[in-house]
Design a protein around this motif. Sequence first.
Motif, PDB file in Angstrom:
ATOM      1  N   TRP A  49     -18.652   9.941  34.045  1.00  0.00           N
ATOM      2  CA  TRP A  49     -19.112   8.611  33.645  1.00  0.00           C
ATOM      3  C   TRP A  49     -18.635   8.278  32.234  1.00  0.00           C
ATOM      4  CZ3 TRP A  49     -20.428   4.537  36.113  1.00  0.00           C
ATOM      5  CH2 TRP A  49     -21.078   3.491  35.465  1.00  0.00           C
ATOM      6  N   ARG A  50     -18.598   9.277  31.343  1.00  0.00           N
ATOM      7  CA  ARG A  50     -18.074   9.043  30.004  1.00  0.00           C
ATOM      8  C   ARG A  50     -16.605   8.622  30.066  1.00  0.00           C
ATOM      9  NH1 ARG A  50     -21.179  13.839  28.590  1.00  0.00           N
ATOM     10  NH2 ARG A  50     -22.962  13.229  27.302  1.00  0.00           N
ATOM     11  N   VAL A  51     -15.855   9.241  30.957  1.00  0.00           N
ATOM     12  CA  VAL A  51     -14.448   8.862  31.111  1.00  0.00           C
ATOM     13  C   VAL A  51     -14.341   7.387  31.482  1.00  0.00           C
ATOM     14  CG1 VAL A  51     -12.383   9.185  32.534  1.00  0.00           C
ATOM     15  CG2 VAL A  51     -13.627  11.174  31.683  1.00  0.00           C
ATOM     16  N   MET A  52     -15.240   6.907  32.340  1.00  0.00           N
ATOM     17  CA  MET A  52     -15.229   5.501  32.719  1.00  0.00           C
ATOM     18  C   MET A  52     -15.557   4.611  31.515  1.00  0.00           C
ATOM     19  SD  MET A  52     -14.355   5.349  35.858  1.00  0.00           S
ATOM     20  CE  MET A  52     -14.869   3.710  36.366  1.00  0.00           C
ATOM     21  N   ARG A  53     -16.503   5.046  30.685  1.00  0.00           N
ATOM     22  CA  ARG A  53     -16.836   4.264  29.490  1.00  0.00           C
ATOM     23  C   ARG A  53     -15.658   4.220  28.522  1.00  0.00           C
ATOM     24  NH1 ARG A  53     -22.454   6.537  29.083  1.00  0.00           N
ATOM     25  NH2 ARG A  53     -21.646   7.895  27.470  1.00  0.00           N
ATOM     26  N   ILE A  54     -14.991   5.361  28.358  1.00  0.00           N
ATOM     27  CA  ILE A  54     -13.819   5.419  27.488  1.00  0.00           C
ATOM     28  C   ILE A  54     -12.735   4.487  28.015  1.00  0.00           C
ATOM     29  CG2 ILE A  54     -11.932   6.901  26.718  1.00  0.00           C
ATOM     30  CD1 ILE A  54     -14.055   9.218  26.727  1.00  0.00           C
ATOM     31  N   GLN A  55     -12.503   4.541  29.319  1.00  0.00           N
ATOM     32  CA  GLN A  55     -11.505   3.671  29.934  1.00  0.00           C
ATOM     33  C   GLN A  55     -11.852   2.204  29.702  1.00  0.00           C
ATOM     34  OE1 GLN A  55     -10.342   4.549  34.044  1.00  0.00           O
ATOM     35  NE2 GLN A  55     -10.448   2.364  34.497  1.00  0.00           N
ATOM     36  N   SER A  56     -13.128   1.863  29.844  1.00  0.00           N
ATOM     37  CA  SER A  56     -13.536   0.466  29.669  1.00  0.00           C
ATOM     38  C   SER A  56     -13.324   0.019  28.226  1.00  0.00           C
ATOM     39  CB  SER A  56     -15.000   0.274  30.081  1.00  0.00           C
ATOM     40  OG  SER A  56     -15.892   0.860  29.151  1.00  0.00           O
ATOM     41  N   GLU A  57     -13.507   0.926  27.260  1.00  0.00           N
ATOM     42  CA  GLU A  57     -13.271   0.560  25.863  1.00  0.00           C
ATOM     43  C   GLU A  57     -11.801   0.263  25.617  1.00  0.00           C
ATOM     44  OE1 GLU A  57     -14.886   2.829  22.701  1.00  0.00           O
ATOM     45  OE2 GLU A  57     -16.939   2.409  23.293  1.00  0.00           O
ATOM     46  N   PHE A  58     -10.916   1.075  26.193  1.00  0.00           N
ATOM     47  CA  PHE A  58      -9.490   0.800  26.059  1.00  0.00           C
ATOM     48  C   PHE A  58      -9.146  -0.550  26.683  1.00  0.00           C
ATOM     49  CE2 PHE A  58      -8.779   5.464  25.418  1.00  0.00           C
ATOM     50  CZ  PHE A  58      -8.043   5.364  24.249  1.00  0.00           C
ATOM     51  N   VAL A  59      -9.683  -0.808  27.880  1.00  0.00           N
ATOM     52  CA  VAL A  59      -9.402  -2.067  28.569  1.00  0.00           C
ATOM     53  C   VAL A  59      -9.875  -3.257  27.737  1.00  0.00           C
ATOM     54  CG1 VAL A  59      -9.976  -3.480  30.582  1.00  0.00           C
ATOM     55  CG2 VAL A  59      -9.404  -1.066  30.890  1.00  0.00           C
ATOM     56  N   GLU A  60     -11.110  -3.188  27.212  1.00  0.00           N
ATOM     57  CA  GLU A  60     -11.640  -4.290  26.412  1.00  0.00           C
ATOM     58  C   GLU A  60     -10.842  -4.478  25.118  1.00  0.00           C
ATOM     59  OE1 GLU A  60     -13.831  -6.486  27.162  1.00  0.00           O
ATOM     60  OE2 GLU A  60     -14.560  -5.618  29.031  1.00  0.00           O
ATOM     61  N   GLY A  61     -10.537  -3.372  24.456  1.00  0.00           N
ATOM     62  CA  GLY A  61      -9.787  -3.456  23.204  1.00  0.00           C
ATOM     63  C   GLY A  61      -8.386  -3.996  23.409  1.00  0.00           C
ATOM     64  N   PHE A  62      -7.677  -3.451  24.392  1.00  0.00           N
ATOM     65  CA  PHE A  62      -6.324  -3.911  24.661  1.00  0.00           C
ATOM     66  C   PHE A  62      -6.328  -5.372  25.091  1.00  0.00           C
ATOM     67  CE2 PHE A  62      -4.213   0.449  25.740  1.00  0.00           C
ATOM     68  CZ  PHE A  62      -4.575   0.917  24.493  1.00  0.00           C
ATOM     69  N   GLY A  63      -7.304  -5.729  25.929  1.00  0.00           N
ATOM     70  CA  GLY A  63      -7.375  -7.107  26.410  1.00  0.00           C
ATOM     71  C   GLY A  63      -7.629  -8.098  25.289  1.00  0.00           C
ATOM     72  N   ALA A  64      -8.496  -7.732  24.347  1.00  0.00           N
ATOM     73  CA  ALA A  64      -8.832  -8.636  23.249  1.00  0.00           C
ATOM     74  C   ALA A  64      -7.679  -8.810  22.269  1.00  0.00           C
ATOM     75  CB  ALA A  64     -10.060  -8.116  22.501  1.00  0.00           C
ATOM     76  N   LEU A  65      -6.861  -7.764  22.102  1.00  0.00           N
ATOM     77  CA  LEU A  65      -5.840  -7.776  21.050  1.00  0.00           C
ATOM     78  C   LEU A  65      -4.416  -7.983  21.560  1.00  0.00           C
ATOM     79  CD1 LEU A  65      -7.214  -4.750  18.992  1.00  0.00           C
ATOM     80  CD2 LEU A  65      -7.633  -7.182  18.589  1.00  0.00           C
ATOM     81  N   ALA A  66      -4.232  -8.049  22.867  1.00  0.00           N
ATOM     82  CA  ALA A  66      -2.894  -8.086  23.447  1.00  0.00           C
ATOM     83  C   ALA A  66      -2.045  -9.246  22.937  1.00  0.00           C
ATOM     84  CB  ALA A  66      -2.993  -8.146  24.972  1.00  0.00           C
ATOM     85  N   GLU A  67      -2.659 -10.388  22.644  1.00  0.00           N
ATOM     86  CA  GLU A  67      -1.910 -11.562  22.221  1.00  0.00           C
ATOM     87  C   GLU A  67      -2.080 -11.833  20.727  1.00  0.00           C
ATOM     88  OE1 GLU A  67      -3.235 -14.694  24.781  1.00  0.00           O
ATOM     89  OE2 GLU A  67      -2.251 -13.837  26.555  1.00  0.00           O
ATOM     90  N   LEU A  68      -2.436 -10.800  19.977  1.00  0.00           N
ATOM     91  CA  LEU A  68      -2.724 -10.974  18.557  1.00  0.00           C
ATOM     92  C   LEU A  68      -1.493 -11.370  17.756  1.00  0.00           C
ATOM     93  CD1 LEU A  68      -4.781 -10.732  16.250  1.00  0.00           C
ATOM     94  CD2 LEU A  68      -4.213  -8.283  16.111  1.00  0.00           C
ATOM     95  N   GLY A  69      -0.342 -10.828  18.092  1.00  0.00           N
ATOM     96  CA  GLY A  69       0.850 -11.054  17.289  1.00  0.00           C
ATOM     97  C   GLY A  69       0.954 -10.057  16.165  1.00  0.00           C
ATOM     98  N   PRO A  70       1.923 -10.232  15.259  1.00  0.00           N
ATOM     99  CA  PRO A  70       2.111  -9.270  14.169  1.00  0.00           C
ATOM    100  C   PRO A  70       0.878  -9.171  13.281  1.00  0.00           C
ATOM    101  CG  PRO A  70       3.642 -11.109  13.954  1.00  0.00           C
ATOM    102  CD  PRO A  70       2.887 -11.335  15.202  1.00  0.00           C
ATOM    103  N   ALA A  71       0.475  -7.938  12.975  1.00  0.00           N
ATOM    104  CA  ALA A  71      -0.750  -7.716  12.202  1.00  0.00           C
ATOM    105  C   ALA A  71      -0.588  -6.515  11.291  1.00  0.00           C
ATOM    106  CB  ALA A  71      -1.937  -7.508  13.145  1.00  0.00           C
ATOM    107  N   VAL A  72      -1.425  -6.465  10.275  1.00  0.00           N
ATOM    108  CA  VAL A  72      -1.483  -5.327   9.344  1.00  0.00           C
ATOM    109  C   VAL A  72      -2.919  -4.843   9.302  1.00  0.00           C
ATOM    110  CG1 VAL A  72      -1.277  -4.609   6.929  1.00  0.00           C
ATOM    111  CG2 VAL A  72       0.476  -6.089   7.941  1.00  0.00           C
ATOM    112  N   SER A  73      -3.109  -3.533   9.411  1.00  0.00           N
ATOM    113  CA  SER A  73      -4.441  -2.943   9.300  1.00  0.00           C
ATOM    114  C   SER A  73      -4.734  -2.620   7.836  1.00  0.00           C
ATOM    115  CB  SER A  73      -4.544  -1.663  10.137  1.00  0.00           C
ATOM    116  OG  SER A  73      -4.613  -1.959  11.515  1.00  0.00           O
ATOM    117  N   VAL A  74      -5.912  -3.001   7.386  1.00  0.00           N
ATOM    118  CA  VAL A  74      -6.345  -2.724   6.016  1.00  0.00           C
ATOM    119  C   VAL A  74      -7.567  -1.818   6.075  1.00  0.00           C
ATOM    120  CG1 VAL A  74      -7.177  -3.713   3.849  1.00  0.00           C
ATOM    121  CG2 VAL A  74      -5.486  -4.958   5.224  1.00  0.00           C
ATOM    122  N   PHE A  75      -7.471  -0.649   5.449  1.00  0.00           N
ATOM    123  CA  PHE A  75      -8.576   0.300   5.409  1.00  0.00           C
ATOM    124  C   PHE A  75      -9.184   0.323   4.011  1.00  0.00           C
ATOM    125  CE2 PHE A  75      -5.674   2.623   8.506  1.00  0.00           C
ATOM    126  CZ  PHE A  75      -6.251   2.014   9.609  1.00  0.00           C
TER     127      PHE A  75
END
Length: 252
Positions: A49-75
């Motif tokens: 079940w954890r594997v399914m949750r991990i998979q869903s996080e990748f799907v949600e993250g990739f889906g939300a950011l797929a059309e973001l365009g060029p970006a820079v991460s700031v830490f």
Amino acid sequence: MASPEGAAAPEEQRLGPVLRRHDQVQHSTTDQRLLDSEGSSEWVHTDPWRVMRIQSEFVEGFGALAELGPAVSVFGSARTSRDSAEYATGVKLGRALVEAGFSVITGGGPGAMEAANRGAHEAGGTSVGLGIELPFEQGMNEYVNLGVDFRYFFVRKTCFVKYARGFVVLPGGLGTLDELFEALTLVQTRKVTRFPIVLFGTAYWSGLVDWVRETLIAEGKASPRDLELFHLSDDVEEAVALVTKEVGPGVR
């Protein structure tokens, strides 16, 4: 068609590709078994079940950011105060990155992350926050206009790397160091296409750089070429030029 009430159970039953006969015939429907189940809930804590949750996080993250365009991460540190010079620098940096044609990705929290998001938001750009579920998490800062919350650090860090074309690392603590060395390791081992990494704040980072040079490299634990994996800067315009020099706006 359902059998009349009281009718004898069928000797043969076909459920999609599955054939059941005799004592293997099931006397309830799949929907009944799903909706009537009141068994143990321990299954939600199992590894499958954890594997399914991990998979869903990748799907949600990739889906939300797929059309973001060029970006820079700031830490940077969540503990950077709003009245500090570091916070003002973060705001200026976020604004300058948007003006250079980039979206800004941070961890979505307070401090230096909020500062970079604020600069991006006030410049009219896309201000991304990739949050993390923590016992002491303060939630997404108000300047994020595209946010994703994660349970797992490794999923979050994958999104930091996958959708950024460069990193700027403001003064920070253990979390910032974790993100920095993750990026350096991925570039060093060629697990990702090389991207620029800028350490902002020479006074803050010089001790770490000296340790890398005088201990890691001196003892053969790293290569002198590893010092070329990052740049040091104290100037926002220079940092933006360094972090964007290998990637122009619109390039993915």
